[in-house]
Write an enzyme that holds these catalytic residues in place. Structure first.
Site, PDB file in Angstrom:
ATOM      1  N   SER A 195      -0.971  16.537  37.300  1.00  0.00           N
ATOM      2  CA  SER A 195      -1.915  17.650  37.353  1.00  0.00           C
ATOM      3  C   SER A 195      -1.852  18.403  36.029  1.00  0.00           C
ATOM      4  O   SER A 195      -0.794  18.515  35.417  1.00  0.00           O
ATOM      5  CB  SER A 195      -1.601  18.574  38.530  1.00  0.00           C
ATOM      6  OG  SER A 195      -0.257  18.958  38.489  1.00  0.00           O
ATOM      7  N   GLN A 235       3.719  17.081  33.861  1.00  0.00           N
ATOM      8  CA  GLN A 235       4.889  16.268  34.213  1.00  0.00           C
ATOM      9  C   GLN A 235       4.519  14.795  34.241  1.00  0.00           C
ATOM     10  O   GLN A 235       3.600  14.398  34.960  1.00  0.00           O
ATOM     11  CB  GLN A 235       5.386  16.721  35.587  1.00  0.00           C
ATOM     12  CG  GLN A 235       6.455  15.847  36.200  1.00  0.00           C
ATOM     13  CD  GLN A 235       6.656  16.174  37.666  1.00  0.00           C
ATOM     14  OE1 GLN A 235       7.026  17.268  38.017  1.00  0.00           O
ATOM     15  NE2 GLN A 235       6.391  15.211  38.534  1.00  0.00           N
ATOM     16  N   GLU A 250       8.378  10.950  54.964  1.00  0.00           N
ATOM     17  CA  GLU A 250       9.363   9.954  55.386  1.00  0.00           C
ATOM     18  C   GLU A 250      10.639  10.065  54.552  1.00  0.00           C
ATOM     19  O   GLU A 250      11.755   9.978  55.080  1.00  0.00           O
ATOM     20  CB  GLU A 250       8.760   8.541  55.269  1.00  0.00           C
ATOM     21  CG  GLU A 250       7.710   8.224  56.327  1.00  0.00           C
ATOM     22  CD  GLU A 250       6.401   8.993  56.154  1.00  0.00           C
ATOM     23  OE1 GLU A 250       6.123   9.469  55.032  1.00  0.00           O
ATOM     24  OE2 GLU A 250       5.656   9.122  57.139  1.00  0.00           O
ATOM     25  N   SER A 285       5.836  10.234  37.976  1.00  0.00           N
ATOM     26  CA  SER A 285       5.405   9.147  38.865  1.00  0.00           C
ATOM     27  C   SER A 285       4.635   8.078  38.122  1.00  0.00           C
ATOM     28  O   SER A 285       3.957   8.356  37.133  1.00  0.00           O
ATOM     29  CB  SER A 285       4.492   9.699  39.972  1.00  0.00           C
ATOM     30  OG  SER A 285       5.194  10.571  40.804  1.00  0.00           O
ATOM     31  N   GLU A 324      13.614  23.637  41.364  1.00  0.00           N
ATOM     32  CA  GLU A 324      12.339  23.871  42.028  1.00  0.00           C
ATOM     33  C   GLU A 324      12.577  24.332  43.462  1.00  0.00           C
ATOM     34  O   GLU A 324      11.899  25.209  43.973  1.00  0.00           O
ATOM     35  CB  GLU A 324      11.537  22.569  42.016  1.00  0.00           C
ATOM     36  CG  GLU A 324      10.106  22.717  42.436  1.00  0.00           C
ATOM     37  CD  GLU A 324       9.401  21.370  42.386  1.00  0.00           C
ATOM     38  OE1 GLU A 324       8.224  21.360  42.063  1.00  0.00           O
ATOM     39  OE2 GLU A 324      10.038  20.342  42.663  1.00  0.00           O
TER      40      GLU A 324
END
Lengths: 367, 394
Positions: free
Chosen positions: B148, B113, B364, B116, B231
């Site tokens: 990953s 993926q 958060e 980010s 997911e």
């Protein structure tokens, strides 16, 4: 480990919840509770008549052949959730759960007769032990001699409204009619579950169990059921507080915004929600274990008490803080819930006691 | 053949008779299972499924497991199975579905993926990797991080900025990126544990045919949300036994090593043991809700609870070990194939658990999601919604 517990609410249980919630909405408004607990008659006998007699909910744990509903701890737990949400001043936990459970574990004609009376709701029973006593404690404050009992027990919940006391002694468990006892109300921290001192002076007593061993095990079983179902009450208290605090912080504006839009408050409320979610799981687990007489019941009850008792207190304390000044006033009902939550955290064994018991049960012994 | 539990059981047994696991090569078995529609029964026919209810997959899996059949090693292709496949199924063209789904499911092609970026973590929609269309080919430049499996992957799901002149959520497009493209540079990213589960991926003039775009140009954020929601639905499958998580090694050490016990440690151990059991019961309750067809909002909070618990429990474990807690098993840089939070020793567990409150959404941000979507609290005032991406502060 025994069979997988059912942690959901059945349709019948949801219907029961709706019925009890409707009744309480009509008869148990916070302002009325607040006014009532300031009087000499803090218990709501009219509401008890509706709930216990008309709806038959005092007999949930009692088999039909003994005049009850033949339901289980799962249903009684749902009733207690709703009573907790209204901090209802009713002797449900004390009479319909603890005293009833003790009688269910006894084996005499006397016990069976009394069981039917309690199941009808027309007689209110109270186990004559301090509210703080947990399962496994021994009781020697009252002694029995020649069919009469003598002694003094303080901190007995709902004693002021009890018609009959179930009195544990070293010799066994005895029934004593309230007319033979002196009941002195104590100024209680939680006035929605008022305490009293019960003094017995050579009071005529009827044995409920065949022998002292069975009596002791009946008392232990009663307090275990009480502790396990108190969790559902604590869940109800926490659930009401969270719902009400979310509602308030959405409506209350400061700095030209709802205060509930500030991240500092949102995170606190989200944390409280997580705790209530877990409390619901442990409460259902304990109720299901009691209902199915699971081998896992001791662990389920100890886990539930050790987890949920501090949750109810934490939610109450944060609810008060997040309400700001209004939460500190006498007229706002939050203090009724805070006092109930704090008292409940001592009732039927503190967190520390339940953790100690659990450590033995799961072989994680103290040094 | 009706698609109920009994029908699927029969179908699976017939399949096993035709393809005995003991004598059928693994790749052949998995390919045949896909073609028979027993890979993921809720997928359409011809794409590894039968259009059956998703819950019935458990029936098929139980039969296959009992027969000793090989599986597709799902843990080695979590991104592919959990995110890429449902996205291809939801928005892919027929050609894309035919090309990608079978080798993805069998594990022949591993996926990773590329979401980010160093400058786009919690605020993923601010991502800056650029994709520019020339003819029928996109050219991609940028840097991705926390990938990953990138070093084993054949394909990646990639989101990139295709229009910097519109607000950030609107100028993103979703692609399938070929990881063998010469412009893809994968470098291991070493973590505080000493090993490198993840990679940095540098994209320099990577060429992506427009035929590998998933969904419409500018719809990438919406497509990514579909995948992330999918997911969340997937969790709650397995039952966890009591003492099933990180509390287990601590409890085992406590029982086996009386000389380590102190009163203070006992208090903290019992508190955490109770909290772990409460979290386990919440997970079980969620699972029962899913089985009953009434998923509750509890799922939104599970990860929050486990992140905090894992961190506190592993911290206690290091302390319980005393002098041994001062040691570490191995600082050697390596690239593990499968990540196991509970693997290795206490020091590793303590350090690895620190990532639990960051990966997959920081605690958060998740608290905000619970507060806004579950409790219905109002959002914070936003300053970024109607601003073109190119004008955002960075």
């Amino acid at each position: 480990m025994s069979a997988q517990p059912d942690l959901l609410y059945s349709e019948d249980e949801e219907a029961l919840r709706a019925a009890v919630r409707d009744l309480l909405a009509d008869h148990c408004a916070a302002a009325a509770v607040l006014a009532r607990v300031e009087t000499d008659a803090p218990h709501d006998r009219g509401l008890w008549k509706h709930l216990a007699e008309n709806m038959g909910l005092a007999g949930l744990l009692v088999p039909e052949r003994h005049g009850g509903q033949g339901a289980s701890h799962r249903e009684a737990a749902v009733v207690l959730e709703e009573l907790g949400r209204s901090v209802a001043p009713l002797p449900y936990l004390t009479s319909a759960v603890i005293a009833t459970e003790a009688l269910l574990a006894c084996d005499t004609v006397e016990a069976t007769g009394l069981l039917a009376a309690l199941a009808s709701g027309r007689t209110i029973g109270a186990l004559a032990v301090p509210l703080s006593a947990g399962p496994g404690q021994e009781f020697t404050a009252v002694r029995e001699e020649g069919g009469a009992v003598t002694g003094r027990v303080t901190g007995v919940a709902d004693a002021g409204v009890a018609d009959v006391f179930l009195v544990p002694t070293a010799n066994g468990l005895y029934a004593v009619d309230a007319e033979h006892a002196t009941v002195e109300p104590q100024t209680s921290f939680d006035r929605t579950r008022p305490l009293a001192a019960v003094t017995l002076a050579d009071a005529p007593a009827r044995p409920l169990a065949a022998d002292a061993t069975r009596a002791a095990s009946a008392v232990r079983r009663a307090l275990r059921a009480g502790a396990g179902l108190l969790v559902s009450e604590q869940l109800g208290v926490a659930d009401w507080l969270l719902t009400e605090t979310v509602r308030y912080t959405r409506e209350r504006h400061q700095f030209n915004r709802p205060v509930g839009s500030f991240q500092a408050l949102k995170h606190r409320l989200a944390h409280l929600w997580l705790e209530v979610v877990n409390a619901r799981a442990v409460a259902r687990n304990a109720a299901d274990a009691l209902a199915t007489s699971s081998d896992d019941t001791d662990i389920a009850v100890a886990v539930a008490q050790a987890y949920a008792a501090p949750v109810a207190v934490h939610v109450a304390e944060d609810a008060l803080q997040l309400h700001g000044g209004i939460g500190m006033t006498w007229e706002h009902p939050i203090h009724l819930y805070l006092k109930r939550a704090k008292a409940d955290s001592i009732a039927l064994g503190t967190v520390g006691r339940h953790r100690e018991e659990l450590a033995e049960l799961v072989d994680l012994r103290a040094p | 053949m009706t698609l109920d539990a009994a029908g699927l059981r029969t179908l699976t047994r017939e399949f096993l008779t035709a393809h005995p696991p003991a004598t059928t090569p693994r790749e052949e078995f998995l390919g045949a299972r896909f073609d028979a529609g027993l890979a993921w029964v809720h997928y359409p026919r011809g794409l590894g499924g039968l259009g059956a209810p998703r819950a019935l997959q458990a029936v098929v899996d139980a039969e296959l497991e009992a027969a000793g059949a090989p599986d597709n090693n799902p843990r080695a292709n979590g991104i592919g199975l959990g995110m890429a496949a449902p996205t291809v199924l939801a928005v892919g063209t027929d050609e894309q579905k035919r090309r990608f789904l079978k080798p993805l499911w069998t594990g022949e092609e591993i996926w990773c993926q590329l979401f980010s970026e160093p400058g786009a973590g919690s605020d993923l929609a601010a991502l800056g990797t650029r994709a520019v269309l020339d003819g029928d080919t996109w050219t991609v430049n940028g840097q991705k991080v926390w990938t990953s499996g990138a070093h084993n992957a054949r394909f990646a799901i990639l989101i990139a900025r295709t229009d910097p002149d519109v607000p950030k959520h609107k100028g993103i497009t979703y692609f399938v990126c070929d990881m063998t493209d010469p412009g893809v540079d994968v470098r291991p990213l070493r973590q505080i544990t000493g090993e490198a589960e993840f990679n940095e991926v540098f994209l320099s003039d990577v060429r992506i045919p427009d035929a590998h775009r998933l969904g419409a140009v500018g719809d990438g954020w919406k497509v990514a949300q579909t995948t992330l929601n999918n997911e969340r639905v997937a969790i709650g499958g397995a039952r966890i036994p009591r003492e099933g998580g990180l509390i287990r090694p601590v409890a085992e050490t406590w029982r086996a090593r009386p000389e380590l016990r102190t009163g203070d440690l006992h208090q903290r151990l019992m508190k955490l043991w109770v909290e772990a059991e409460a979290a386990r019961l919440t997970g079980e309750r969620l699972r029962q809700q899913l089985v009953a067809g009434h998923p509750g909002p509890e799922g939104a909070g599970m990860k929050l609870g486990f992140a905090r618990l894992n961190q506190e429990i592993s911290g206690l474990e290091v302390e319980l070990l005393g002098e041994e807690g001062l040691l570490y098993d191995d600082w050697t840089m390596r690239r593990p194939e499968i990540v196991d939070f509970a693997g290795r020793e206490a020091g590793y567990r303590y350090l690895r658990a620190k990532g639990n409150s960051i990966e997959g959404g920081t605690s958060e941000v998740l608290l905000n999601i619970v507060a806004e979507r579950v409790l219905g609290l109002p959002p914070e005032p936003r300053t970024d919604k109607d601003v073109a991406w190119k004008d955002l502060a960075r």
